[in-house]
Every structure is written in C-alpha cells, then in structure tokens.
Design a protein around this motif. Structure first.
Motif, PDB file in Angstrom:
ATOM      1  N   LEU A 344       0.733  -1.079   0.081  1.00 38.20           N
ATOM      2  CA  LEU A 344      -0.085   0.006  -0.047  1.00 38.20           C
ATOM      3  C   LEU A 344       0.851   1.309   0.069  1.00 38.20           C
ATOM      4  O   LEU A 344       0.748   2.255  -0.920  1.00 38.20           O
ATOM      5  N   ALA A 345       1.668   1.462   0.879  1.00 39.26           N
ATOM      6  CA  ALA A 345       2.979   2.600   0.999  1.00 39.26           C
ATOM      7  C   ALA A 345       3.444   2.540  -0.346  1.00 39.26           C
ATOM      8  O   ALA A 345       3.872   3.947  -0.863  1.00 39.26           O
ATOM      9  N   SER A 346       3.897   1.591  -0.795  1.00 42.13           N
ATOM     10  CA  SER A 346       4.650   1.760  -2.174  1.00 42.13           C
ATOM     11  C   SER A 346       3.911   2.108  -3.357  1.00 42.13           C
ATOM     12  O   SER A 346       4.367   2.866  -4.390  1.00 42.13           O
ATOM     13  N   SER A 347       2.616   2.096  -3.400  1.00 44.98           N
ATOM     14  CA  SER A 347       1.887   2.322  -4.355  1.00 44.98           C
ATOM     15  C   SER A 347       1.321   3.698  -4.283  1.00 44.98           C
ATOM     16  O   SER A 347       0.667   4.419  -5.293  1.00 44.98           O
ATOM     17  N   LEU A 348       1.537   4.769  -3.265  1.00 48.36           N
ATOM     18  CA  LEU A 348       1.210   5.900  -3.179  1.00 48.36           C
ATOM     19  C   LEU A 348       2.250   7.142  -3.700  1.00 48.36           C
ATOM     20  O   LEU A 348       3.131   6.547  -4.086  1.00 48.36           O
ATOM     21  N   LYS A 349       1.620   7.840  -3.961  1.00 46.72           N
ATOM     22  CA  LYS A 349       2.583   9.093  -4.420  1.00 46.72           C
ATOM     23  C   LYS A 349       3.628   9.670  -3.709  1.00 46.72           C
ATOM     24  O   LYS A 349       3.559   9.458  -2.445  1.00 46.72           O
ATOM     25  N   SER A 350       4.517  10.329  -4.379  1.00 50.55           N
ATOM     26  CA  SER A 350       6.188  10.384  -3.525  1.00 50.55           C
ATOM     27  C   SER A 350       5.825  11.042  -2.252  1.00 50.55           C
ATOM     28  O   SER A 350       6.407  10.421  -1.210  1.00 50.55           O
ATOM     29  N   VAL A 351       4.994  12.045  -1.677  1.00 43.71           N
ATOM     30  CA  VAL A 351       5.096  12.489  -0.630  1.00 43.71           C
ATOM     31  C   VAL A 351       4.422  11.668   0.396  1.00 43.71           C
ATOM     32  O   VAL A 351       4.910  11.407   1.574  1.00 43.71           O
ATOM     33  N   ALA A 352       3.096  11.443  -0.003  1.00 43.26           N
ATOM     34  CA  ALA A 352       2.621  10.381   0.939  1.00 43.26           C
ATOM     35  C   ALA A 352       3.430   9.066   1.251  1.00 43.26           C
ATOM     36  O   ALA A 352       3.288   8.484   2.133  1.00 43.26           O
ATOM     37  N   LYS A 353       3.906   8.536   0.045  1.00 45.36           N
ATOM     38  CA  LYS A 353       4.860   7.355   0.040  1.00 45.36           C
ATOM     39  C   LYS A 353       5.823   7.462   1.134  1.00 45.36           C
ATOM     40  O   LYS A 353       5.975   6.643   1.980  1.00 45.36           O
ATOM     41  N   ALA A 354       6.562   8.497   1.024  1.00 38.26           N
ATOM     42  CA  ALA A 354       7.690   8.797   1.938  1.00 38.26           C
ATOM     43  C   ALA A 354       7.028   8.770   3.544  1.00 38.26           C
ATOM     44  O   ALA A 354       8.008   8.416   4.522  1.00 38.26           O
ATOM     45  N   GLN A 355       5.986   9.549   3.587  1.00 41.82           N
ATOM     46  CA  GLN A 355       5.392   9.629   5.046  1.00 41.82           C
ATOM     47  C   GLN A 355       5.078   8.194   5.498  1.00 41.82           C
ATOM     48  O   GLN A 355       5.488   7.891   6.626  1.00 41.82           O
ATOM     49  N   ALA A 356       4.509   7.365   4.736  1.00 39.23           N
ATOM     50  CA  ALA A 356       4.273   5.985   4.970  1.00 39.23           C
ATOM     51  C   ALA A 356       5.230   5.049   5.362  1.00 39.23           C
ATOM     52  O   ALA A 356       5.185   4.493   6.556  1.00 39.23           O
ATOM     53  N   PHE A 357       6.347   5.296   4.429  1.00 37.98           N
ATOM     54  CA  PHE A 357       7.544   4.313   4.885  1.00 37.98           C
ATOM     55  C   PHE A 357       8.356   4.966   6.110  1.00 37.98           C
ATOM     56  O   PHE A 357       8.480   3.931   6.873  1.00 37.98           O
ATOM     57  N   ASP A 358       8.250   6.218   6.251  1.00 37.71           N
ATOM     58  CA  ASP A 358       8.933   6.556   7.619  1.00 37.71           C
ATOM     59  C   ASP A 358       7.950   5.901   8.952  1.00 37.71           C
ATOM     60  O   ASP A 358       8.521   5.679   9.865  1.00 37.71           O
ATOM     61  N   GLN A 359       6.740   5.877   8.857  1.00 35.64           N
ATOM     62  CA  GLN A 359       6.043   5.454   9.815  1.00 35.64           C
ATOM     63  C   GLN A 359       6.237   3.723   9.816  1.00 35.64           C
ATOM     64  O   GLN A 359       6.313   3.369  11.214  1.00 35.64           O
ATOM     65  N   LEU A 360       6.221   3.180   8.863  1.00 36.28           N
ATOM     66  CA  LEU A 360       6.429   1.691   8.861  1.00 36.28           C
ATOM     67  C   LEU A 360       8.136   1.476   9.443  1.00 36.28           C
ATOM     68  O   LEU A 360       8.026   0.292  10.401  1.00 36.28           O
ATOM     69  N   LYS A 361       8.581   2.288   8.913  1.00 40.91           N
ATOM     70  CA  LYS A 361      10.324   2.109   9.490  1.00 40.91           C
ATOM     71  C   LYS A 361      10.244   2.061  11.370  1.00 40.91           C
ATOM     72  O   LYS A 361      10.922   1.414  12.047  1.00 40.91           O
ATOM     73  N   CYS A 362       9.583   3.211  11.758  1.00 40.72           N
ATOM     74  CA  CYS A 362       9.451   3.280  13.261  1.00 40.72           C
ATOM     75  C   CYS A 362       8.894   2.306  13.765  1.00 40.72           C
ATOM     76  O   CYS A 362       9.242   1.680  14.957  1.00 40.72           O
ATOM     77  N   LEU A 363       7.753   1.752  13.157  1.00 37.53           N
ATOM     78  CA  LEU A 363       6.923   0.624  13.687  1.00 37.53           C
ATOM     79  C   LEU A 363       7.924  -0.558  13.930  1.00 37.53           C
ATOM     80  O   LEU A 363       7.966  -1.346  14.859  1.00 37.53           O
ATOM     81  N   ARG A 364       8.538  -0.962  12.777  1.00 35.25           N
ATOM     82  CA  ARG A 364       9.461  -2.077  12.759  1.00 35.25           C
ATOM     83  C   ARG A 364      10.455  -1.760  14.056  1.00 35.25           C
ATOM     84  O   ARG A 364      10.826  -3.030  14.393  1.00 35.25           O
ATOM     85  N   LEU A 365      11.118  -0.649  13.988  1.00 33.78           N
ATOM     86  CA  LEU A 365      12.282  -0.574  15.051  1.00 33.78           C
ATOM     87  C   LEU A 365      11.668  -0.616  16.432  1.00 33.78           C
ATOM     88  O   LEU A 365      12.154  -1.158  17.297  1.00 33.78           O
ATOM     89  N   ASN A 366      10.411   0.025  16.567  1.00 29.90           N
ATOM     90  CA  ASN A 366       9.938  -0.128  18.119  1.00 29.90           C
ATOM     91  C   ASN A 366       9.533  -1.486  18.591  1.00 29.90           C
ATOM     92  O   ASN A 366       9.883  -1.838  19.531  1.00 29.90           O
ATOM     93  N   VAL A 367       8.938  -2.269  17.584  1.00 25.68           N
ATOM     94  CA  VAL A 367       8.728  -3.671  18.054  1.00 25.68           C
ATOM     95  C   VAL A 367       9.946  -4.578  18.033  1.00 25.68           C
ATOM     96  O   VAL A 367       9.866  -5.225  18.929  1.00 25.68           O
ATOM     97  N   LYS A 368      10.667  -4.443  17.302  1.00 29.51           N
ATOM     98  CA  LYS A 368      12.007  -5.142  17.310  1.00 29.51           C
ATOM     99  C   LYS A 368      12.748  -4.823  18.562  1.00 29.51           C
ATOM    100  O   LYS A 368      13.263  -5.958  19.328  1.00 29.51           O
ATOM    101  N   GLU A 369      12.786  -3.719  19.066  1.00 30.52           N
ATOM    102  CA  GLU A 369      13.437  -3.353  20.232  1.00 30.52           C
ATOM    103  C   GLU A 369      12.955  -3.963  21.306  1.00 30.52           C
ATOM    104  O   GLU A 369      13.459  -4.506  22.152  1.00 30.52           O
TER     105      GLU A 369
END
Length: 375
Positions: A344-369
């Motif tokens: 879903l994030a990959s299919s969004l336009k540039s600005v929304a896509k960047a914001q979405a992937f920032d959110q996903l990165k934070c989620l992965r790091l938080n849960v992994k920690e």
C-alpha cells in the motif's frame, strides 16, 4: 511465536552471511522446490502465482525442467544477491527470509546446477475444488492429468524417497482422492517427510481424514478463510457457507488435542487471510479470531486479479485503508500485517509514500526493540 520467528530470521541471516550470500538478495526456493500444477505446468514459488511457469511436464521430463536454463538463471541471481525475477516480492513480502522455507537451508546445494532431485514438492495435482473463489481460477483447471502421463510409478522411485517436505494447496486437497493416494505412497517409502496442507476447511472432518492425518508428520495446516462475515465470505468464496467452515475449524482444533503424539506433537494451524477490496476492514477481527483460537495469522495481500486488488483503488482510498490500519491496530498487530502495509505504501504518490514508509520504519524498530528487550 513472534520472538521465536525473529530469532529464526536472525539465524537465517547469519547463516547466509557465513556463506557469503546476501540476506536481502538470496532465496532458498529455486534450490529446493518444484510445483506440479493440474494442467502440467511446472512452477517453483507459490508467491509467483500459478501462471509463473518454468516448463511443462508433457514437453520435458521433471529432471530436465529442474535444471533448465530459466531456473539456473533464477538461482544465479540469488547466488549473486541480484534478485531480478523476484524484484517485487522480496521487498514487499521479505518472503526469502521465511523461517518455514529456511528450515531446509542446511540442505541446500549452492550451485546453479543441481546434481540431485528437488527436496520439496508442491503437489497441486488437480483443480478440483468445492468452492469457486472470485480471485482464483484453479477450480477451473483439469483433473487426472498425472494418471494419464504415468507419473505415479516413476515418482515412487525417483521423487517420493528423496523429498523432505510436501506442500499441498491447489484446488481443495481434502476432497481429492490423489491426496490420500499421495499420503499412502510417500509414507510407504519416506515416513519422515513433513507435510504442509492448505485447505478452505469447507468440508466435514471424518475418520478417513483423521486416519490420513495420523499417518504423516505435519509441519502446519493453513486455513484459507478471507472473511468472518457470512455475506462477504459467501461472495468471496462462492458458494461457501462460513458456518460450515467455523464448525470444521473447531472440530480440527479438538482433533488436534487428541492427535497421536508419535507424529511430533500438535499441528500448528495458520489462518490465511487474503486482503482485498471486499474484506480489508475485517483485518482486526481476523487477528482477534486467531488469537482467541490459538491460530497463527498469515495476513497476505492480493495483487491479482487486479480488479479485486486494493492497488487499483484511487490514492485517496489507499491512504484511507492505510490510515485505518494505523488507527485501529496496535504496534504489535501492525507488524503482523506488514505484507499489507508495504505494498500500500509503495503504491502511493511520492510525498504520501515517503511519510508512510517513515511510519513503517518506526513501527519495525519499536517492535524489534521491545522483542529484544524481553529476550
């Protein structure tokens, strides 16, 4: 389960690095698996879909297909860490690091040419199914081809003794006579083989099925449901009745409590929930259902047919779906549906896509920690 999964993935990464291979660019599947489809086409990876074939069993022998030009090119890409054939699947699904697949990692021969038979068989012998799912065409595929081409006799000597795993998914295995024939044939020469079965569970558990299951070492059984709403289920998995499925799931879980322990313990059950336009709001309910039943959720994303895929929605709608998950699921649950969030994030336009992937990165790091802190 999530802590153990993380540990298994990290062990896989470490093993690949020891062998000089890229954890982000290597996959075990073309070195281990062949898929035999109802129409005689031969595939390698279930994530690539039924149409992604590397040969046909009526045109070349299985041994020829196992080392043909295309599959050797596929292996070469993975050995070099330059995945092109799987350029979409690996970043979206990280399927190459699947702990279940990588249980065979120590058995892999890291070479373009394989001097031995494949060690995993995905046995999709027939299209016969009791449902006509809207996103599937396998139920339209033929039946009985493997009798016509004299598969069974040679396979008893050339395939069945050597496979370490058998995966059954196409059509509905539990209503196909070939399933029980295969169980008997393999068990007679290779009782240590492990089995994975994918089923719609739209049948009634009886003594014949229990007897067959009691003969084999089951790695897991996948229950493909896709909806816990009666009307939506009937639409997606026509002409299915959700109540038949739910009743049978309870019967399977009850059987699992009394299953003979000489088969290495209880069966892990997974729920395959294929997210599409008709059912995306049900994801929180599907996760809750799994947690209540002690079933492992496997939330997957529909890419094709495109008319049912969320990827063909307008950007506003895709953002709505993405934000629905962020607002209605915990960090833990969001990490359990990364296979949905990433495409879903990959299919969004540039600005929304960047914001979405920032959110996903934070989620992965938080849960992994959090998982690492709790051991």
């Amino acid at each position: 389960m999530d802590k153990e999964r993380l540990k298994k993935i990290e062990r896989t990464r470490a093993k690949l690095l020891e062998k000089g291979l890229s954890p982000e660019g290597f996959c075990i599947v073309p070195f281990t698996n062949l898929i035999l489809e109802p129409d005689g086409s031969v595939g390698v990876c279930r994530h690539k879909g039924t149409e992604f074939t590397i040969g046909h069993i009526e045109e070349n022998s299985i041994s020829e297909i196992w080392n043909n030009h295309f599959i050797k090119r596929w292996r070469s890409e993975f050995l070099k860490g330059e995945a092109q054939i799987c350029a979409k699947e690996i970043p979206h699904m990280h399927c190459n690091l699947c702990p279940h697949n990588n249980e065979l990692l120590d058995d892999v021969i890291f070479s373009e040419h394989q001097d031995r038979p494949f060690i995993k068989l995905t046995a999709n012998f027939n299209g016969r199914c009791n449902l006509q799912c809207q996103m599937c065409h396998v139920w339209k595929m033929p039946n009985g081809l493997y009798d016509k081409i004299n598969f069974w006799g040679p396979a008893q000597n050339d395939i069945f003794p050597y496979v370490k795993e058998i995966d059954m998914l196409s059509g509905e295995p539990f209503i196909q006579p070939d399933t029980y024939r295969l169980i008997d044939a393999v068990s007679s020469v290779n009782p240590s083989c492990r089995w994975m079965l994918t089923t719609n569970a739209h049948w009634k558990l009886n003594q014949k099925i229990k007897d067959a299951l009691n003969k084999i070492d089951i790695k897991y059984i996948v229950l493909s449901i896709d909806s816990l709403n009666t009307e939506t289920y009937h639409k997606i998995r026509y002409p299915g009745d959700l109540q038949v499925v739910l009743k049978n799931i309870d019967a399977l879980l009850e059987y699992n409590e009394t299953r003979p322990q000489n088969q290495k313990g209880k069966i892990p059950f997974h729920l395959n929930f294929l997210v599409q336009k008709d059912n995306w709001k049900e994801v929180p309910n599907a996760l809750n259902f799994c947690d209540e039943k002690g079933i492992i959720p496997f939330i997957t994303f529909l890419y094709e047919p495109t008319k049912f895929s969320l990827l063909t929605e307008e950007d506003d709608k895709k953002e709505e779906v993405f934000n629905f998950f962020l607002e209605n699921l915990s960090e833990y649950d969001l990490n359990r549906i990364m296979r949905i969030l990433i495409p879903l994030a990959s299919s969004l336009k540039s600005v929304a896509k960047a914001q979405a992937f920032d959110q996903l990165k934070c989620l992965r790091l938080n849960v992994k920690e959090k998982l690492e802190k709790t051991g």
